[in-house]
Design a protein around this motif. Structure first.
Motif, PDB file in Angstrom:
ATOM      1  N   GLN A  22      54.744  -4.153 -23.883  1.00 18.21           N
ATOM      2  CA  GLN A  22      53.491  -4.831 -23.577  1.00 18.21           C
ATOM      3  C   GLN A  22      52.387  -4.272 -24.460  1.00 18.21           C
ATOM      4  OE1 GLN A  22      52.925  -4.294 -19.346  1.00 18.21           O
ATOM      5  NE2 GLN A  22      53.912  -6.246 -18.905  1.00 18.21           N
ATOM      6  N   GLY A  23      51.418  -5.114 -24.754  1.00 14.11           N
ATOM      7  CA  GLY A  23      50.296  -4.669 -25.554  1.00 14.11           C
ATOM      8  C   GLY A  23      49.395  -3.744 -24.763  1.00 14.11           C
ATOM      9  N   PHE A  24      48.653  -2.931 -25.480  1.00 12.40           N
ATOM     10  CA  PHE A  24      47.700  -2.050 -24.796  1.00 12.40           C
ATOM     11  C   PHE A  24      46.518  -1.793 -25.717  1.00 12.40           C
ATOM     12  CE2 PHE A  24      50.744   0.810 -26.874  1.00 12.40           C
ATOM     13  CZ  PHE A  24      49.897   1.620 -27.612  1.00 12.40           C
ATOM     14  N   VAL A  25      45.447  -1.320 -25.095  1.00 10.10           N
ATOM     15  CA  VAL A  25      44.251  -0.952 -25.828  1.00 10.10           C
ATOM     16  C   VAL A  25      43.881   0.473 -25.437  1.00 10.10           C
ATOM     17  CG1 VAL A  25      42.724  -1.939 -24.076  1.00 10.10           C
ATOM     18  CG2 VAL A  25      41.877  -1.597 -26.401  1.00 10.10           C
ATOM     19  N   TYR A  26      43.403   1.245 -26.400  1.00  4.84           N
ATOM     20  CA  TYR A  26      42.969   2.614 -26.150  1.00  4.84           C
ATOM     21  C   TYR A  26      41.611   2.816 -26.819  1.00  4.84           C
ATOM     22  CZ  TYR A  26      42.436   7.600 -27.119  1.00  4.84           C
ATOM     23  OH  TYR A  26      41.930   8.869 -27.236  1.00  4.84           O
ATOM     24  N   PRO A  27      40.618   3.399 -26.145  1.00  3.81           N
ATOM     25  CA  PRO A  27      40.663   3.814 -24.737  1.00  3.81           C
ATOM     26  C   PRO A  27      40.515   2.619 -23.801  1.00  3.81           C
ATOM     27  CG  PRO A  27      38.504   4.239 -25.653  1.00  3.81           C
ATOM     28  CD  PRO A  27      39.336   3.719 -26.791  1.00  3.81           C
ATOM     29  N   ASN A  28      41.134   2.684 -22.641  1.00  3.88           N
ATOM     30  CA  ASN A  28      41.037   1.643 -21.617  1.00  3.88           C
ATOM     31  C   ASN A  28      40.357   2.263 -20.407  1.00  3.88           C
ATOM     32  OD1 ASN A  28      41.387  -0.349 -19.700  1.00  3.88           O
ATOM     33  ND2 ASN A  28      43.455  -0.879 -20.387  1.00  3.88           N
ATOM     34  N   HIS A  29      39.095   1.926 -20.210  1.00  2.00           N
ATOM     35  CA  HIS A  29      38.299   2.578 -19.165  1.00  2.00           C
ATOM     36  C   HIS A  29      38.653   2.083 -17.767  1.00  2.00           C
ATOM     37  CE1 HIS A  29      35.986   4.438 -22.317  1.00  2.00           C
ATOM     38  NE2 HIS A  29      35.688   3.250 -22.829  1.00  2.00           N
ATOM     39  N   SER A  30      39.424   0.990 -17.690  1.00  2.00           N
ATOM     40  CA  SER A  30      39.771   0.454 -16.373  1.00  2.00           C
ATOM     41  C   SER A  30      41.003   1.131 -15.786  1.00  2.00           C
ATOM     42  CB  SER A  30      40.012  -1.060 -16.463  1.00  2.00           C
ATOM     43  OG  SER A  30      41.093  -1.335 -17.327  1.00  2.00           O
ATOM     44  N   THR A  31      41.812   1.787 -16.628  1.00  2.00           N
ATOM     45  CA  THR A  31      43.006   2.480 -16.140  1.00  2.00           C
ATOM     46  C   THR A  31      43.062   3.877 -16.739  1.00  2.00           C
ATOM     47  OG1 THR A  31      44.352   1.621 -17.950  1.00  2.00           O
ATOM     48  CG2 THR A  31      44.340   0.349 -15.896  1.00  2.00           C
ATOM     49  N   SER A  32      43.727   4.792 -16.056  1.00  2.00           N
ATOM     50  CA  SER A  32      43.841   6.168 -16.544  1.00  2.00           C
ATOM     51  C   SER A  32      44.892   6.235 -17.649  1.00  2.00           C
ATOM     52  CB  SER A  32      44.223   7.104 -15.402  1.00  2.00           C
ATOM     53  OG  SER A  32      45.447   6.693 -14.827  1.00  2.00           O
ATOM     54  N   LEU A  33      44.707   7.199 -18.524  1.00  2.00           N
ATOM     55  CA  LEU A  33      45.606   7.370 -19.654  1.00  2.00           C
ATOM     56  C   LEU A  33      46.849   8.144 -19.209  1.00  2.00           C
ATOM     57  CD1 LEU A  33      45.604   6.725 -22.719  1.00  2.00           C
ATOM     58  CD2 LEU A  33      44.711   9.016 -23.110  1.00  2.00           C
ATOM     59  N   THR A  34      48.037   7.548 -19.344  1.00  2.00           N
ATOM     60  CA  THR A  34      49.273   8.203 -18.925  1.00  2.00           C
ATOM     61  C   THR A  34      49.657   9.287 -19.928  1.00  2.00           C
ATOM     62  OG1 THR A  34      50.696   6.674 -20.110  1.00  2.00           O
ATOM     63  CG2 THR A  34      50.062   6.060 -17.857  1.00  2.00           C
ATOM     64  N   ASN A  35      50.487  10.222 -19.469  1.00  2.00           N
ATOM     65  CA  ASN A  35      50.966  11.289 -20.361  1.00  2.00           C
ATOM     66  C   ASN A  35      51.749  10.704 -21.525  1.00  2.00           C
ATOM     67  OD1 ASN A  35      49.836  13.367 -18.856  1.00  2.00           O
ATOM     68  ND2 ASN A  35      51.660  13.572 -17.551  1.00  2.00           N
ATOM     69  N   LYS A  36      52.500   9.622 -21.247  1.00  2.00           N
ATOM     70  CA  LYS A  36      53.285   8.984 -22.290  1.00  2.00           C
ATOM     71  C   LYS A  36      52.380   8.415 -23.380  1.00  2.00           C
ATOM     72  CE  LYS A  36      56.744   5.337 -22.958  1.00  2.00           C
ATOM     73  NZ  LYS A  36      57.531   4.262 -22.313  1.00  2.00           N
ATOM     74  N   LEU A  37      51.305   7.769 -22.941  1.00  2.00           N
ATOM     75  CA  LEU A  37      50.389   7.178 -23.915  1.00  2.00           C
ATOM     76  C   LEU A  37      49.606   8.256 -24.654  1.00  2.00           C
ATOM     77  CD1 LEU A  37      49.443   4.576 -25.125  1.00  2.00           C
ATOM     78  CD2 LEU A  37      47.764   4.335 -23.291  1.00  2.00           C
ATOM     79  N   LYS A  38      49.238   9.340 -23.941  1.00  2.00           N
ATOM     80  CA  LYS A  38      48.571  10.459 -24.613  1.00  2.00           C
ATOM     81  C   LYS A  38      49.453  11.016 -25.731  1.00  2.00           C
ATOM     82  CE  LYS A  38      45.796  12.248 -20.754  1.00  2.00           C
ATOM     83  NZ  LYS A  38      45.651  13.363 -19.780  1.00  2.00           N
ATOM     84  N   SER A  39      50.744  11.216 -25.403  1.00  2.00           N
ATOM     85  CA  SER A  39      51.686  11.734 -26.389  1.00  2.00           C
ATOM     86  C   SER A  39      51.813  10.784 -27.575  1.00  2.00           C
ATOM     87  CB  SER A  39      53.052  11.945 -25.729  1.00  2.00           C
ATOM     88  OG  SER A  39      54.014  12.324 -26.689  1.00  2.00           O
ATOM     89  N   PHE A  40      51.844   9.488 -27.254  1.00  2.00           N
ATOM     90  CA  PHE A  40      51.960   8.476 -28.307  1.00  2.00           C
ATOM     91  C   PHE A  40      50.753   8.524 -29.239  1.00  2.00           C
ATOM     92  CE2 PHE A  40      50.723   4.141 -29.573  1.00  2.00           C
ATOM     93  CZ  PHE A  40      51.761   3.864 -30.441  1.00  2.00           C
ATOM     94  N   ILE A  41      49.543   8.580 -28.673  1.00  2.00           N
ATOM     95  CA  ILE A  41      48.326   8.615 -29.481  1.00  2.00           C
ATOM     96  C   ILE A  41      48.305   9.869 -30.355  1.00  2.00           C
ATOM     97  CG2 ILE A  41      45.804   8.797 -29.404  1.00  2.00           C
ATOM     98  CD1 ILE A  41      46.858   6.028 -28.749  1.00  2.00           C
TER      99      ILE A  41
END
Length: 311
Positions: free
Chosen positions: A37-56
């Motif tokens: 699924q697509g995503f946007v960062y930073p996304n202020h409506s949802t918390s940043l997951t550890n997986k996405l942090k690692s990805f970034i």
């Protein structure tokens, strides 16, 4: 914008100034492969997951820069990744750069635009493949008669500022009927494929050989010197002699030993014509001259080439 086909990745567009962007693509794609699924960062409506942090963090290491904002849009078909769109802004000490933030509004707009672009690219590619198939011989994979007419017509579209020397080889296989009668049409077809491979091997890519019909082939060459023309002709005969009538290959297919008499070994007769193209030159001028020279080679005993200009 990336297109994914089988194991290949094509970079359709990039605004990056990174000269090594193509070398980084495989690593980048491997990082994205887990995201459906697509995503946007930073996304202020949802918390940043550890997986996405690692990805970034991994992306930042790959591009050697801190990410200010990031959008990823995958395009899936049958749950397989067909294309992906990546867009990011890098953090900078300059305030003006940090004012550009990719957000959910960008995501919705780019998602729609990217999918439309992907479908457009696919339609264009489909049309190109259809056009290519219309000009390709289905058996040998080389250019067919219609493709030859199209190429020759373009060459004869006379322009005094262009190079205007064209050479045509008209090639007819010798003893091909013996192969069909002795080993069957399946082997006959295979012989045509092998001969097309020989022609491909002796000519540059942009001078693709042509299957004109049956066991007749053409080579259409532009701006070749006399020495180069003779070299191409001799290379054809040298290759045929090296394969000794393809007897070893035929034996492997038939799974038995075969013997082909020397007088029945596959060869060819070639008629060659070189013309300086003028506004008066026609397609039939070129073809008929080369065809006449080819029949003269047949009359003189086959397994030879005749230059029409010398008859």
């Amino acid at each position: 914008m990336l297109l994914h086909e089988n194991s290949t990745i094509d970079l359709i567009y990039s605004s990056s100034n990174d000269d090594n962007i193509n070398n980084k693509l495989p690593k980048l794609i491997s990082l994205l492969s887990d995201y459906k699924q697509g995503f946007v960062y930073p996304n202020h409506s949802t918390s940043l997951t550890n997986k996405l942090k690692s990805f970034i963090n991994k992306i930042e290491l790959l591009i050697n820069s801190n990410i200010h904002s990031f959008i990823f849009i995958p395009i899936l078909k049958d749950n397989k990744l067909k294309a992906s769109y990546l867009c990011l802004t890098k953090s900078s000490g300059e305030m003006i750069n940090n004012e550009i933030t990719l957000n959910n509004e960008f995501l919705r707009l780019i998602n729609l635009t990217t999918k439309q672009l992907f479908e457009t690219i696919r339609r264009i590619e489909g049309q190109q493949k259809l056009l290519q198939s219309a000009y390709t011989d289905m058996l040998t994979g080389i250019c067919n008669r219609q493709g030859f007419y199209n190429r020759l017509s373009n060459l004869l579209d006379y322009n005094p500022n262009d190079s205007n020397t064209v050479t045509l080889f008209y090639i007819d296989l010798d003893n091909f009927k013996y192969y069909n009668d002795s080993f069957g049409h399946k082997i006959g077809d295979q012989v045509l494929i092998w001969f097309a491979e020989i022609l491909n091997s002796v000519t540059p890519k942009h001078n693709s050989p042509i299957r004109y019909g049956g066991d007749e082939f053409l080579l259409l060459l532009q701006d070749y010197s006399n020495e180069e023309i003779l070299s191409v002709a001799n290379n054809i005969y040298n290759s045929l002699e090296k394969y000794i009538g393809f007897s070893d290959r035929i034996s492997k297919i038939l799974m038995k030993d075969i013997t082909i008499p020397n007088e029945k070994l596959l060869s060819c007769s070639i008629g060659i014509i070189t013309m300086n193209i003028t506004s008066c030159t026609t397609m039939s001028d070129l073809i008929e001259s080369a065809d006449h020279a080819m029949y003269e080679a047949k009359k003189r005993g086959k397994h030879q080439f005749i230059v029409a200009n010398n008859i």
